[in-house]
Design a protein around this motif. Sequence first.
Motif, mmCIF file in Angstrom:
data_model
loop_
_atom_site.group_PDB
_atom_site.id
_atom_site.type_symbol
_atom_site.label_atom_id
_atom_site.label_comp_id
_atom_site.label_asym_id
_atom_site.label_seq_id
_atom_site.Cartn_x
_atom_site.Cartn_y
_atom_site.Cartn_z
ATOM 1 N N GLY A 139 64.539 14.414 49.695
ATOM 2 C CA GLY A 139 65.365 15.241 48.835
ATOM 3 C C GLY A 139 66.406 16.008 49.633
ATOM 4 O O GLY A 139 66.241 16.269 50.829
ATOM 5 N N VAL A 140 67.487 16.362 48.969
ATOM 6 C CA VAL A 140 68.569 17.146 49.566
ATOM 7 C C VAL A 140 68.483 18.555 48.988
ATOM 8 O O VAL A 140 68.617 18.745 47.779
ATOM 9 C CB VAL A 140 69.942 16.516 49.265
ATOM 10 N N CYS A 141 68.249 19.519 49.849
ATOM 11 C CA CYS A 141 67.962 20.901 49.443
ATOM 12 C C CYS A 141 69.075 21.835 49.912
ATOM 13 O O CYS A 141 69.770 21.548 50.892
ATOM 14 C CB CYS A 141 66.619 21.316 50.050
ATOM 15 N N GLY A 142 69.204 22.966 49.226
ATOM 16 C CA GLY A 142 70.188 23.954 49.644
ATOM 17 C C GLY A 142 69.971 24.430 51.061
ATOM 18 O O GLY A 142 70.931 24.743 51.781
ATOM 19 N N MET A 175 70.849 8.599 46.028
ATOM 20 C CA MET A 175 71.965 8.183 46.872
ATOM 21 C C MET A 175 71.394 7.566 48.140
ATOM 22 O O MET A 175 70.330 7.991 48.616
ATOM 23 C CB MET A 175 72.865 9.371 47.229
ATOM 24 N N PRO A 176 72.055 6.563 48.721
ATOM 25 C CA PRO A 176 71.542 5.952 49.954
ATOM 26 C C PRO A 176 71.691 6.888 51.149
ATOM 27 O O PRO A 176 72.552 7.769 51.164
ATOM 28 C CB PRO A 176 72.396 4.695 50.114
ATOM 29 N N GLY A 212 63.815 15.885 60.902
ATOM 30 C CA GLY A 212 63.482 15.839 59.495
ATOM 31 C C GLY A 212 63.571 14.447 58.900
ATOM 32 O O GLY A 212 63.505 13.439 59.624
ATOM 33 N N GLY A 213 63.764 14.391 57.584
ATOM 34 C CA GLY A 213 63.571 13.154 56.835
ATOM 35 C C GLY A 213 64.808 12.380 56.450
ATOM 36 O O GLY A 213 64.704 11.425 55.686
ATOM 37 N N VAL A 236 68.440 12.911 45.787
ATOM 38 C CA VAL A 236 67.379 12.348 46.615
ATOM 39 C C VAL A 236 67.947 11.154 47.377
ATOM 40 O O VAL A 236 68.481 10.224 46.782
ATOM 41 C CB VAL A 236 66.171 11.910 45.767
ATOM 42 N N LEU A 237 67.830 11.201 48.706
ATOM 43 C CA LEU A 237 68.283 10.099 49.544
ATOM 44 C C LEU A 237 67.201 9.034 49.617
ATOM 45 O O LEU A 237 66.015 9.346 49.774
ATOM 46 C CB LEU A 237 68.602 10.590 50.956
#
Length: 342
Positions: A39-42, A313-314, A121-122, A335-336
Amino acid sequence: MKKTFRAMQVISPGVLELTERAIPDPGPDEVLLQVEVCGVCGADLRDTEKPVRAGYPARIPGHEIVGCIVQRGSAVPDIWKTGQRVGVGRLGGYCQHCPPCRNGLFHLCENQLTPGLNCDGGYAEYVVMRHTALIAIPSELSSAQAAPVLCAGTATFNALRHSGARAGDKVAIVGIGGLGHLAIQYARKMGFEVIAIAHGSEKRNSALALGAHRYIDARQENVSEQLKSSGGVNFILATAPDSDAISALLPALSAQGKAILLGTGPSPLQIMPGMMIGAERTLTGSFVSTPVQTEQALRFSHLFQALPVTELMPLEKANEALTRLREGQARYRIVLTMNQDN
């Protein structure tokens, strides 16, 4: 197994590049994960915008990680199996021996790793993590559904769960973004009267569809007066980092009401002590939770279908994802995915 993996690394503040790295071996208390999604977080925005330290490897951001264990260290407990799907959130693994850990406050560990800051990280196809960071993912949730719950979800779920609110209490949710859209769902499913607060009339329908009983447009209305005119609120959950707005709302708390801060901002709150003392109001913060508590948030999300709204998104479009987040265009969690076919 492959010898290398793709990852997005920070090359300058706010800028990522696609790179290829050698797949690392886990240490005795670590596991190697093959990442499915992240996931892409603030918080990723803040992490990636920090200056790149000379002489240190480029950072790989990302802390809402879901993947499968492909290799275990020799000291990893047997509850974690090769092939098992697990998650990692903002907390990258507690040490087990500092004073907070010895008192069972594992999420407040003094030696906690933070994916994307002091460990990789991920935003990558593989990542190594301490086993104390691992979170079991329910089979009923997809990886994309689970990822945002590992940070945004568990933060809001536990803030509400430990707030002291009881069924029927009025809870105001400030902000309808990555945190707020989950907070509204959780609060509704927990039996609270939910008031959503945000800027703009265009957010009203979304807030009501997510479960809010009432929406207040902070751009057009005096929110504090609106809340006070209806008897005040028992709890305020502040998911947006707007110190001026939160300061103005505190007088709308009912007697012995509580405001809980989740979003951080650059400016201080302005509080009159007498206003807090005279009605025994409380202002507190809430941090993300332990792996076990996050597993409870995941289970609740499945049982009551309080699920994040996501777009995939990739991996290689991580810069675009961060830009969308920075400009407030994400609805509501990006979410990547590591699948190159997406």
